[in-house]
Design a protein around this motif. Structure first.
Motif, PDB file in Angstrom:
ATOM      1  N   CYS A 101      -4.358 -15.476   6.859  1.00 38.21           N
ATOM      2  CA  CYS A 101      -3.276 -16.114   7.531  1.00 38.21           C
ATOM      3  C   CYS A 101      -3.386 -17.489   7.889  1.00 38.21           C
ATOM      4  CB  CYS A 101      -2.902 -15.246   8.919  1.00 38.21           C
ATOM      5  SG  CYS A 101      -4.643 -15.213   9.848  1.00 38.21           S
ATOM      6  N   ASP A 102      -2.400 -18.363   8.263  1.00 35.99           N
ATOM      7  CA  ASP A 102      -2.523 -19.536   8.685  1.00 35.99           C
ATOM      8  C   ASP A 102      -3.167 -19.878  10.015  1.00 35.99           C
ATOM      9  OD1 ASP A 102      -0.301 -19.505  10.380  1.00 35.99           O
ATOM     10  OD2 ASP A 102       0.832 -20.180   8.838  1.00 35.99           O
ATOM     11  N   LYS A 103      -3.273 -21.015  10.499  1.00 33.85           N
ATOM     12  CA  LYS A 103      -4.265 -21.137  11.777  1.00 33.85           C
ATOM     13  C   LYS A 103      -3.478 -20.718  13.056  1.00 33.85           C
ATOM     14  CE  LYS A 103      -6.777 -24.603  14.431  1.00 33.85           C
ATOM     15  NZ  LYS A 103      -6.099 -24.103  15.711  1.00 33.85           N
ATOM     16  N   LYS A 104      -1.897 -21.089  12.931  1.00 29.96           N
ATOM     17  CA  LYS A 104      -1.078 -20.674  13.985  1.00 29.96           C
ATOM     18  C   LYS A 104      -0.907 -19.071  14.132  1.00 29.96           C
ATOM     19  CE  LYS A 104       3.704 -20.965  15.652  1.00 29.96           C
ATOM     20  NZ  LYS A 104       5.169 -21.327  15.155  1.00 29.96           N
ATOM     21  N   VAL A 105      -0.916 -18.196  12.959  1.00 28.46           N
ATOM     22  CA  VAL A 105      -0.675 -16.989  13.145  1.00 28.46           C
ATOM     23  C   VAL A 105      -2.282 -16.457  13.524  1.00 28.46           C
ATOM     24  CG1 VAL A 105      -0.378 -14.884  11.826  1.00 28.46           C
ATOM     25  CG2 VAL A 105       1.015 -16.602  11.394  1.00 28.46           C
ATOM     26  N   TYR A 106      -3.263 -17.015  13.083  1.00 26.84           N
ATOM     27  CA  TYR A 106      -4.387 -16.529  13.576  1.00 26.84           C
ATOM     28  C   TYR A 106      -4.671 -16.832  15.057  1.00 26.84           C
ATOM     29  CZ  TYR A 106      -9.669 -16.626  13.689  1.00 26.84           C
ATOM     30  OH  TYR A 106     -11.112 -16.374  14.107  1.00 26.84           O
ATOM     31  N   ASP A 107      -4.339 -17.914  15.538  1.00 26.55           N
ATOM     32  CA  ASP A 107      -4.445 -17.900  17.265  1.00 26.55           C
ATOM     33  C   ASP A 107      -3.939 -17.029  17.787  1.00 26.55           C
ATOM     34  OD1 ASP A 107      -6.454 -20.278  16.317  1.00 26.55           O
ATOM     35  OD2 ASP A 107      -4.813 -21.800  16.677  1.00 26.55           O
ATOM     36  N   GLU A 108      -2.412 -16.963  17.508  1.00 28.63           N
ATOM     37  CA  GLU A 108      -1.680 -15.846  18.175  1.00 28.63           C
ATOM     38  C   GLU A 108      -2.251 -14.613  18.034  1.00 28.63           C
ATOM     39  OE1 GLU A 108       2.135 -16.309  16.401  1.00 28.63           O
ATOM     40  OE2 GLU A 108       2.623 -18.261  17.128  1.00 28.63           O
ATOM     41  N   GLU A 109      -2.600 -14.169  17.032  1.00 31.78           N
ATOM     42  CA  GLU A 109      -3.143 -12.743  16.953  1.00 31.78           C
ATOM     43  C   GLU A 109      -4.606 -12.648  17.557  1.00 31.78           C
ATOM     44  OE1 GLU A 109      -3.258  -8.892  16.147  1.00 31.78           O
ATOM     45  OE2 GLU A 109      -1.599 -10.295  15.543  1.00 31.78           O
ATOM     46  N   VAL A 110      -5.560 -13.543  17.686  1.00 35.99           N
ATOM     47  CA  VAL A 110      -6.611 -13.531  18.331  1.00 35.99           C
ATOM     48  C   VAL A 110      -6.553 -13.550  19.880  1.00 35.99           C
ATOM     49  CG1 VAL A 110      -8.828 -14.649  18.828  1.00 35.99           C
ATOM     50  CG2 VAL A 110      -7.771 -14.350  16.410  1.00 35.99           C
ATOM     51  N   VAL A 111      -5.721 -14.196  20.295  1.00 36.48           N
ATOM     52  CA  VAL A 111      -5.080 -14.303  21.821  1.00 36.48           C
ATOM     53  C   VAL A 111      -4.545 -13.036  22.159  1.00 36.48           C
ATOM     54  CG1 VAL A 111      -3.639 -15.162  23.570  1.00 36.48           C
ATOM     55  CG2 VAL A 111      -4.788 -16.897  21.718  1.00 36.48           C
ATOM     56  N   ALA A 112      -3.907 -12.328  21.449  1.00 39.94           N
ATOM     57  CA  ALA A 112      -3.158 -11.133  21.877  1.00 39.94           C
ATOM     58  C   ALA A 112      -4.133  -9.974  21.490  1.00 39.94           C
ATOM     59  CB  ALA A 112      -1.951 -10.759  20.920  1.00 39.94           C
ATOM     60  N   ASN A 113      -5.059 -10.009  20.535  1.00 36.26           N
ATOM     61  CA  ASN A 113      -5.970  -8.922  20.127  1.00 36.26           C
ATOM     62  C   ASN A 113      -7.459  -9.594  19.907  1.00 36.26           C
ATOM     63  OD1 ASN A 113      -4.110  -6.387  20.215  1.00 36.26           O
ATOM     64  ND2 ASN A 113      -3.097  -7.897  18.872  1.00 36.26           N
ATOM     65  N   PRO A 114      -8.060  -9.884  20.658  1.00 39.93           N
ATOM     66  CA  PRO A 114      -9.469 -10.527  20.337  1.00 39.93           C
ATOM     67  C   PRO A 114     -10.270  -9.958  19.562  1.00 39.93           C
ATOM     68  CG  PRO A 114      -9.058 -10.732  22.686  1.00 39.93           C
ATOM     69  CD  PRO A 114      -7.887  -9.666  22.211  1.00 39.93           C
ATOM     70  N   LYS A 115     -10.240  -8.490  19.387  1.00 38.79           N
ATOM     71  CA  LYS A 115     -11.170  -7.717  18.490  1.00 38.79           C
ATOM     72  C   LYS A 115     -10.663  -7.596  17.031  1.00 38.79           C
ATOM     73  CE  LYS A 115     -12.731  -4.457  22.001  1.00 38.79           C
ATOM     74  NZ  LYS A 115     -12.751  -2.813  22.444  1.00 38.79           N
ATOM     75  N   HIS A 116      -9.355  -8.161  16.797  1.00 34.13           N
ATOM     76  CA  HIS A 116      -9.007  -8.381  15.208  1.00 34.13           C
ATOM     77  C   HIS A 116      -9.433  -9.530  14.799  1.00 34.13           C
ATOM     78  CE1 HIS A 116      -5.156  -5.665  16.523  1.00 34.13           C
ATOM     79  NE2 HIS A 116      -6.296  -5.015  16.498  1.00 34.13           N
ATOM     80  N   GLU A 117      -9.983 -10.381  15.330  1.00 32.32           N
ATOM     81  CA  GLU A 117     -10.677 -11.797  14.932  1.00 32.32           C
ATOM     82  C   GLU A 117     -11.756 -11.383  13.727  1.00 32.32           C
ATOM     83  OE1 GLU A 117     -13.080 -15.871  15.916  1.00 32.32           O
ATOM     84  OE2 GLU A 117     -13.164 -13.761  17.269  1.00 32.32           O
ATOM     85  N   GLN A 118     -12.486 -10.246  13.798  1.00 34.01           N
ATOM     86  CA  GLN A 118     -13.309  -9.896  12.722  1.00 34.01           C
ATOM     87  C   GLN A 118     -12.861  -9.640  11.306  1.00 34.01           C
ATOM     88  OE1 GLN A 118     -15.171  -5.898  13.451  1.00 34.01           O
ATOM     89  NE2 GLN A 118     -13.837  -5.532  15.322  1.00 34.01           N
ATOM     90  N   TYR A 119     -11.266  -9.120  11.321  1.00 33.63           N
ATOM     91  CA  TYR A 119     -10.774  -9.008  10.206  1.00 33.63           C
ATOM     92  C   TYR A 119      -9.973  -9.940   9.555  1.00 33.63           C
ATOM     93  CZ  TYR A 119     -11.557  -4.321  12.445  1.00 33.63           C
ATOM     94  OH  TYR A 119     -11.867  -3.216  13.040  1.00 33.63           O
ATOM     95  N   LEU A 120      -9.692 -11.089  10.064  1.00 29.75           N
ATOM     96  CA  LEU A 120      -9.067 -12.168   9.563  1.00 29.75           C
ATOM     97  C   LEU A 120      -9.848 -13.287   9.041  1.00 29.75           C
ATOM     98  CD1 LEU A 120      -6.735 -12.539  12.640  1.00 29.75           C
ATOM     99  CD2 LEU A 120      -6.316 -11.128  10.601  1.00 29.75           C
ATOM    100  N   ASN A 121      -9.387 -13.708   7.782  1.00 30.32           N
ATOM    101  CA  ASN A 121      -9.761 -14.805   6.970  1.00 30.32           C
ATOM    102  C   ASN A 121     -11.401 -14.767   6.624  1.00 30.32           C
ATOM    103  OD1 ASN A 121      -7.153 -16.105   6.961  1.00 30.32           O
ATOM    104  ND2 ASN A 121      -7.505 -17.339   8.694  1.00 30.32           N
ATOM    105  N   LYS A 122     -11.594 -13.394   6.515  1.00 31.52           N
ATOM    106  CA  LYS A 122     -12.957 -13.151   5.979  1.00 31.52           C
ATOM    107  C   LYS A 122     -13.166 -11.910   5.153  1.00 31.52           C
ATOM    108  CE  LYS A 122     -14.258 -13.525  10.448  1.00 31.52           C
ATOM    109  NZ  LYS A 122     -15.083 -13.603  11.599  1.00 31.52           N
ATOM    110  N   LYS A 123     -14.029 -11.913   4.284  1.00 30.05           N
ATOM    111  CA  LYS A 123     -14.266 -10.579   3.572  1.00 30.05           C
ATOM    112  C   LYS A 123     -14.406  -9.501   4.361  1.00 30.05           C
ATOM    113  CE  LYS A 123     -16.726  -8.735  -0.528  1.00 30.05           C
ATOM    114  NZ  LYS A 123     -17.811  -9.030  -1.208  1.00 30.05           N
ATOM    115  N   ILE A 124     -13.720  -8.256   4.097  1.00 27.28           N
ATOM    116  CA  ILE A 124     -13.989  -7.102   4.853  1.00 27.28           C
ATOM    117  C   ILE A 124     -14.868  -6.427   4.038  1.00 27.28           C
ATOM    118  CG2 ILE A 124     -13.013  -4.905   5.565  1.00 27.28           C
ATOM    119  CD1 ILE A 124     -10.178  -6.344   5.742  1.00 27.28           C
TER     120      ILE A 124
END
Length: 278
Positions: A101-124
């Motif tokens: 995801c791009d930075k804007k979508v990333y920031d919005e998602e992490v603010v709404a759901n901090p625990k989701h950061e571990q799944y974004l823009n990094k290998k699962i």
């Protein structure tokens, strides 16, 4: 406190490290390949095997209840991954196994759901193993799709071609258009090129089904199996030859071995030599 309550407390207090989590997924993925996961539930012996392996390797007291408890956590992780992949603004890198995801979508998602950061823009990590252990579909890449998965995908593609415009627009696939009057068109004609692309895609998938059926009818190629077994590093030639003879005599085991990645193949061989006294 009763024994039942003590058991539940002990299960919650067990701390899972990343290496333990990895070993659990490796063992259960191997158990699924062996056919020890009827329906969506593993056999009790599989949980017992994981608990014993973790206890011996890490010097802790792990019991089957601990394994089952952590499996529920993994299911929650898998559900989050699936939800994120379907959300608008998120992409999927098949090679890297990464939700993008791009930075804007990333920031919005992490603010709404901090625990989701571990799944974004990094290998699962362990994505393929998770797909086998808790996912409804087989993973792509190092694990082959099952015949059922391909057929189900085809059915979805076929049904999508005949969706009403209202149905499609409600899912965000198209933007509704209106005439000069107040009446909206309920259907949109697909162009000739769109139709041909859709049917070409279905034909391609049906071709994959045909190839899968041919592979099933042919059985396991002994030469291919031998080459795959013998190229695993860390064992002498005689040990690998023994493993090959064993696999070649059991087609189900052989198929399970061939769909594994290099790490899971080595894990299977370690267990095989341990159980057979090599």
């Amino acid at each position: 406190m009763g024994k039942g309550k003590e058991k539940n407390v002990a299960s919650k207090q067990f701390r899972w490290s990343k290496p333990m989590h990895t070993l659990l997924l490796e063992i259960l993925a191997d158990e699924a390949a062996k056919g020890n996961k009827p329906s969506n539930t593993f056999k009790p012996a599989s949980f017992a095997l994981v608990a014993k392996s973790i206890s011996e390797k890490f010097g802790v007291e792990c019991v089957p209840d601990h394994v089952n408890n952590h499996l529920q956590t993994i299911k929650s992780m898998w559900n989050i991954i699936g939800t994120l992949r379907k959300k608008c603004g998120f992409g999927w890198d098949e090679n890297l196994r990464m939700i993008t995801c791009d930075k804007k979508v990333y920031d919005e998602e992490v603010v709404a759901n901090p625990k989701h950061e571990q799944y974004l823009n990094k290998k699962i990590e362990m994505y393929d193993e998770m797909a086998i252990v808790v996912g409804k579909d087989m993973a792509t890449g190092s694990f082959a799709k099952s015949f059922t998965d391909v057929v189900q995908h085809d059915n979805i593609l076929d049904s999508d071609l005949d969706l009403d415009f209202d149905d499609v627009s409600s899912k965000g696939k198209y933007v509704a258009s209106s005439d000069s009057g107040s009446t909206k068109r309920s259907h949109r004609k697909r162009s000739r090129d769109d139709s041909e692309d859709g049917y070409n895609l279905i034909s391609e998938k049906l071709g994959e089904v045909a190839l899968a059926l041919q592979a099933l009818n042919k059985g396991v190629d002994a030469d291919h199996l031998y080459q795959e077994v013998m190229k695993v590093e860390g064992y002498d030639e005689f040990m690998l030859a023994t493993a090959f003879d064993h696999l070649n005599g059991d087609e189900k085991l052989a198929r399970g071995f061939l769909v594994k990645n290099a790490k899971l193949r080595k894990f299977w061989l370690d267990n095989f030599f341990k159980n057979h006294g090599n």
